[in-house]
Design an enzyme around this catalytic site. Sequence first.
Site, PDB file in Angstrom:
ATOM      1  N   GLY A 162      10.735  -8.906   7.652  1.00  0.00           N
ATOM      2  CA  GLY A 162      11.615  -9.916   8.229  1.00  0.00           C
ATOM      3  C   GLY A 162      11.783 -11.141   7.361  1.00  0.00           C
ATOM      4  O   GLY A 162      11.977 -12.252   7.851  1.00  0.00           O
ATOM      5  N   SER A 246       9.034  -4.270   3.496  1.00  0.00           N
ATOM      6  CA  SER A 246       9.829  -5.431   3.108  1.00  0.00           C
ATOM      7  C   SER A 246       8.914  -6.635   2.889  1.00  0.00           C
ATOM      8  O   SER A 246       8.069  -6.604   1.996  1.00  0.00           O
ATOM      9  CB  SER A 246      10.905  -5.686   4.170  1.00  0.00           C
ATOM     10  OG  SER A 246      11.868  -6.589   3.713  1.00  0.00           O
TER      11      SER A 246
END
Length: 573
Positions: A162, A246
């Site tokens: 995120g 990520s």
Amino acid sequence: MLGAIFGLLNLALFKDFSGVLEQIPLGPTGDLGYATYQGNQPYPNAVDSRTTVDLGYVTYQGKLDEEYPNTVVYFGIRYAEPPVGYRRFRATVPLDTARVTEQANGEVIDATEPPNFCIQGSLNPLQPGGAGSEDCLHVNIYTPLDAKERGNLPVMVFIHGGAFLFGNPLAWPFEHWIEQSQEVIIVSVYYRLASFGFLAVPEFTNSTYGDFNVGLKDQREALRWVQSNIGKFGGNPNEVTVAGHSAGAISTELHMTVNERGPLFSRAIVQSVVRSPLPTPEQQRPLFEFYAAEAKCSTGSVEQKMDCLRNADISELSVAQEAAFLNFALEYRAFSPIVDGVLITGHPTTKFQGGDFAHVPLLIGTTSNETLAPELFYQTIPRALKGTFPLLTATDIEEFLQQYPLDDFDSSSHQYQVATGESTARCTPQAMGIPSSRYVNETWTYRYNTPIPPNKFDEIPVEHADEIWMMFRGTYNGPNGTFAFDPQTAVERAFASELIAYWLSFVRTSNPNTYKLPKSPVWKTYNEPSPVRMVLMQEPYSTIMSGSYMEKQPALETTRCEFVISKAEVCQN
């Protein structure tokens, strides 16, 4: 820098999230003397020993999942002291178990409802952030129903992505993983985000003012808590895999290279590391000054500004951090990890090339087409490279362009996608995998090659986080901790099970083949003489056949990535 952050934005932020999960308040507040925090509630009718766990300092009541009847979830287990009041912007404080015991007052504590998620940032000016709580340092723990009786189960600790700005761990559920394999325990970590987790200014070298990389320090404290307590849940602290996607993958890479190693984990799973810069504290000073000014804390010394920021309302800080992200005059706009000279002493790519990293079994990969510098925004390769990596010179950019002549590609868009994708994400398996294979035979790489189904907001066939959609029941992140799930077909669920089987086999044995599904091909190890990888691909029509296969990494890609890796210092990754 901006491109890498924009690339992390799940396009589902524009999806309709009506009716999705909202923040759930938990129990009474407690007074720490300098601030209040939100506590778990006593659970007056805890009678099922199968779903309670006694940690020695307190007993928690977990939840037996109705849809997955062999899975118990313990929601909102504290691993650190609440980072509120004067602890805002400061390093994680280990949990005061005596305080927890005193507050519990002999009662079993309810861990059947999700905790508050950490304060959210936003990448979308139409949907500002700010939801959540500062009192958010919890873990959710997913176990088989009989885990305590068997004990010594391997553990996976998952760090969500995120962009270090947003993310609610509930958007990445693990009940179906545990139901598929009753031989593992999974821990999902909440950690401070955005400015609350990664504010930096050079004066933080004196911790009187604040501390660097506190969001990363949260994660490390969670790993320490797991070492001390996971045995009570039936886990083996000597068999811990740290995993992330990520921003969570960046975190995992950093945990492998920090200047503070120890027996916190014994394996690593790294999904789509974003190769964004790790700036210095001085390079973050303009971001700090802008943020402080936007929060109406621009007066006086750094100490006075920090006092003001600690007393500022969360809503003011949320507005300030979003204004900073949208300030295109700043070269470095991201609240994210920095090279602080103490915990992070260098750029991870350089550390890997020099062998200065944790030599543990590694599973790593990216998606086929991901780039984190969207062409719609940057339009040209030079603008994308300079916008992502501010220190690149005109000479550096010309050298990049020489590696990606138009004649090597189907179109200028294809050229752009590969040139920006390799520099921002797709060369990481080589950057980490080849050094890893020199020390550890169990190094495995993949290329994920299955797009989200049609009309699912993706413009590029197989983009960043497509495998996350598949592995987590069709998940989409929305603004302010919201999320939703798309219905998946039987074929998609079968493919997800194939992926999960590979992942959890690695967690159990360091080898994705040991407990793979019978239909799945054998996954061969990756090394410099034989740079082969698994192509993870859904068989389009069958639930009983696999579409995955092994391939050799193309020689031209290997050469280009060698060049990209050589630019790690100027790219600051």
